[in-house]
Write a protein that holds these residues in place. Structure first.
Motif, PDB file in Angstrom:
ATOM      1  N   SER A 232      -7.773  -0.487  -5.822  1.00  0.00           N
ATOM      2  CA  SER A 232      -6.945  -0.269  -4.640  1.00  0.00           C
ATOM      3  C   SER A 232      -5.980   0.884  -4.851  1.00  0.00           C
ATOM      4  N   TYR A 233      -5.574   1.478  -3.753  1.00  0.00           N
ATOM      5  CA  TYR A 233      -4.640   2.600  -3.770  1.00  0.00           C
ATOM      6  C   TYR A 233      -3.731   2.443  -2.562  1.00  0.00           C
ATOM      7  N   VAL A 234      -2.436   2.675  -2.743  1.00  0.00           N
ATOM      8  CA  VAL A 234      -1.460   2.521  -1.670  1.00  0.00           C
ATOM      9  C   VAL A 234      -0.608   3.780  -1.582  1.00  0.00           C
ATOM     10  N   GLU A 235      -0.396   4.268  -0.353  1.00  0.00           N
ATOM     11  CA  GLU A 235       0.435   5.455  -0.150  1.00  0.00           C
ATOM     12  C   GLU A 235       1.410   5.193   0.996  1.00  0.00           C
ATOM     13  N   LEU A 401       8.719   4.060   8.211  1.00  0.00           N
ATOM     14  CA  LEU A 401       7.795   4.241   7.100  1.00  0.00           C
ATOM     15  C   LEU A 401       6.753   3.130   7.075  1.00  0.00           C
ATOM     16  N   MET A 402       5.549   3.495   6.692  1.00  0.00           N
ATOM     17  CA  MET A 402       4.436   2.549   6.665  1.00  0.00           C
ATOM     18  C   MET A 402       3.546   2.864   5.472  1.00  0.00           C
ATOM     19  N   ASN A 403       3.136   1.842   4.762  1.00  0.00           N
ATOM     20  CA  ASN A 403       2.191   2.024   3.663  1.00  0.00           C
ATOM     21  C   ASN A 403       0.763   1.866   4.164  1.00  0.00           C
ATOM     22  N   LEU A 404      -0.132   2.695   3.625  1.00  0.00           N
ATOM     23  CA  LEU A 404      -1.568   2.566   3.863  1.00  0.00           C
ATOM     24  C   LEU A 404      -2.208   2.044   2.588  1.00  0.00           C
ATOM     25  N   SER A 405      -2.986   0.974   2.700  1.00  0.00           N
ATOM     26  CA  SER A 405      -3.678   0.393   1.551  1.00  0.00           C
ATOM     27  C   SER A 405      -5.179   0.591   1.713  1.00  0.00           C
ATOM     28  N   ILE A 406      -5.857   0.868   0.614  1.00  0.00           N
ATOM     29  CA  ILE A 406      -7.306   1.010   0.654  1.00  0.00           C
ATOM     30  C   ILE A 406      -7.900   0.349  -0.576  1.00  0.00           C
ATOM     31  N   SER A 407      -9.021  -0.326  -0.388  1.00  0.00           N
ATOM     32  CA  SER A 407      -9.807  -0.849  -1.510  1.00  0.00           C
ATOM     33  C   SER A 407     -11.167  -0.179  -1.475  1.00  0.00           C
ATOM     34  N   CYS A 408     -11.689   0.186  -2.642  1.00  0.00           N
ATOM     35  CA  CYS A 408     -12.956   0.899  -2.724  1.00  0.00           C
ATOM     36  C   CYS A 408     -13.850   0.298  -3.798  1.00  0.00           C
ATOM     37  N   ASP A 409     -15.147   0.538  -3.645  1.00  0.00           N
ATOM     38  CA  ASP A 409     -16.157   0.137  -4.621  1.00  0.00           C
ATOM     39  C   ASP A 409     -16.227   1.228  -5.677  1.00  0.00           C
ATOM     40  N   HIS A 410     -15.779   0.909  -6.902  1.00  0.00           N
ATOM     41  CA  HIS A 410     -15.666   1.925  -7.943  1.00  0.00           C
ATOM     42  C   HIS A 410     -17.035   2.397  -8.457  1.00  0.00           C
ATOM     43  N   ARG A 411     -18.096   1.706  -8.085  1.00  0.00           N
ATOM     44  CA  ARG A 411     -19.423   2.175  -8.454  1.00  0.00           C
ATOM     45  C   ARG A 411     -19.824   3.397  -7.646  1.00  0.00           C
ATOM     46  N   VAL A 412     -19.213   3.543  -6.474  1.00  0.00           N
ATOM     47  CA  VAL A 412     -19.602   4.602  -5.549  1.00  0.00           C
ATOM     48  C   VAL A 412     -18.470   5.590  -5.303  1.00  0.00           C
ATOM     49  N   VAL A 413     -17.233   5.093  -5.271  1.00  0.00           N
ATOM     50  CA  VAL A 413     -16.079   5.920  -4.919  1.00  0.00           C
ATOM     51  C   VAL A 413     -15.182   6.096  -6.136  1.00  0.00           C
TER      52      VAL A 413
END
Length: 438
Positions: A232-235, A401-413
């Motif tokens: 996951s990554y949050v900005e 202010l607002m945070n954006l969260s993303i989860s990704c498949d580390h096999r592909v991304v």
């Protein structure tokens, strides 16, 4: 008197068995012709079974949560006529919804400032030929407590009210005269200061069987976490200008639907994705093939009383803000009332999940397998922030202010790609004029 054996009909090509998810009758009950007998769920759909005859129920096959083979007896009915019949009921007229491989339908229309969208992955789509007692749109299903029998509420809401010792007649619904979970929460909060507690003091322990759509959600969420290495990554984003643009657009919207934040975020996501095709993709891990899609078929993780569902906005990249707003509202409502079509509940290429004002500071959503990414906005919070003062210096100003969260498949991304994608969305959010430019 005679006996009629109702056998479970063939309710879908290749279906060998179905799960009993709800009984509408019990032994000894009288059922009229076309009366409801049971709800059964296959891998493709939930179907309501109706009786082809009138009579008294003599036998039922199995408890809720048990599997029953196609063609085996479901109900034995003592009919008013003479003779004994052993028949299979005609197959119901139902549009079977395909299994969403990533599996909420993340989805339960759903459920929303933007229709109550929810994080996590999507369950199997649920499409019915008629209302089911598992759905929040079913007003006549009786709850476990007699005190709420005349109040419009789903079985889940009735059961929760019973557990809490709440008389549903004392709960004021926020809309349409139907008591929902949010109304129970408001009732509890209101009475907390007065020392509200369930009658009898401590509540008794209870066991709830995991069946039907809830079982699908459980199985598919476990499969997603088991098979996909998530990261996951949050900005943090400054949404002040975006909210100003939204307010201006709503002030001049006329008869068009009111814009929530979601259409703007979807537009930003669609603008950014062409430079990051590895995120708008699905991974067939058995075949070892990643399919990158040119079109954005956006899944919306939507919470409903029946469970989590994921209606899909087809070709989201071709829709303007007003079209997106109308489609979000339409699909969320269809998911909640059970009218969503099978093609509206499958085929998403990337999913957006949001809890609206309950969105929290950050979250780590579960990927809608076999997709490779899921992104979610969090709650907008006003805080002081250093901003340019126009004279080469800085000043402190109140910003949204607002945070954006993303989860990704580390096999592909890769992490770099995920971070770069979110940064591209951030630039569009913080410079919203770019969202309206060709």
């Amino acid at each position: 008197m005679g006996k009629f054996t109702f056998r479970l009909p063939d309710i879908g090509e290749g279906i060998a068995e179905a799960e009993i998810v709800a009984w509408h009758v019990k032994v000894g009950d009288r059922v009229e012709e076309d009366g409801k007998l049971a709800d059964v769920m296959t891998d493709k759909a939930t179907v309501e079974m109706e009786s082809p005859v009138s009579g008294v129920v003599l036998e039922v096959a199995g408890a809720e949560g048990e599997m029953i083979a196609i063609g085996s007896p479901l109900v034995v009915i003592e009919t008013d006529g003479a003779g004994e019949a052993e028949e299979a009921a005609p197959a119901p007229n139902v549009e079977a919804a395909p299994v969403i491989e990533h599996e909420p339908t993340p989805a339960r229309a759903e459920p929303v400032e933007a229709p109550s969208l929810r994080l996590e992955e999507a369950p199997t789509a649920q499409v019915k030929s008629g209302p089911s007692p598992k759905d929040d749109f079913f007003p006549t299903s009786s709850g476990r407590a007699d005190h709420g029998a005349k109040v419009l509420a789903s079985p889940a809401v009735r059961a929760r009210a019973d557990d809490l010792g709440i008389d549903l007649a004392q709960v004021k619904p926020a809309e349409d005269g139907r008591v929902r979970h949010a109304d129970l929460d408001a009732f509890l909060a209101y009475n907390a200061a007065g020392g509200f507690r369930a009658p009898g003091g401590k509540r008794a322990d209870s066991q709830v069987k995991v069946i039907g759509l809830r079982r699908r959600i459980s199985e598919n969420m476990a499969a997603s976490k088991r098979n996909i290495p998530h990261f996951s990554y949050v900005e943090e984003c400054d949404a002040t200008a975006l909210e100003e643009v939204r307010a201006q657009l709503n002030a001049a919207r006329g008869n068009r639907p009111k814009l929530t934040l979601l259409p703007l975020l979807i537009t930003a996501l669609c603008r950014a994705l062409p430079d990051f095709p590895m995120l708008n993709a699905r991974f067939d891990d058995e075949a070892g093939v990643v399919t990158r899609f040119g079109s954005v078929h956006l899944g919306m993780a939507t919470q409903t009383d029946a469970g989590l569902m994921v209606p899909v906005i087809r070709d989201a990249q071709d829709k303007n803000l007003w079209q997106l707003a109308a489609e979000i509202a339409r699909l969320a409502e269809a998911a909640r009332n059970g009218t969503a079509k099978s093609e509206e509940l499958s085929g998403s290429t990337i999913t957006l999940t949001s809890l609206g004002p309950l969105g929290g500071v950050a979250h780590t959503p579960v990927i809608n397998r076999p997709e490779v990414a899921i992104i979610g906005p969090n709650r907008i919070i006003e805080r002081p922030m250093f901003v340019p003062d126009g004279m080469g210096g800085e000043r402190i100003a109140k910003r949204k202010l607002m945070n954006l969260s993303i989860s990704c498949d580390h096999r592909v991304v890769d992490g770099w790609d995920a971070a770069s994608f979110v940064q591209a969305i951030k630039r569009l959010i913080e410079t919203p004029v770019l969202l309206l430019a060709d």
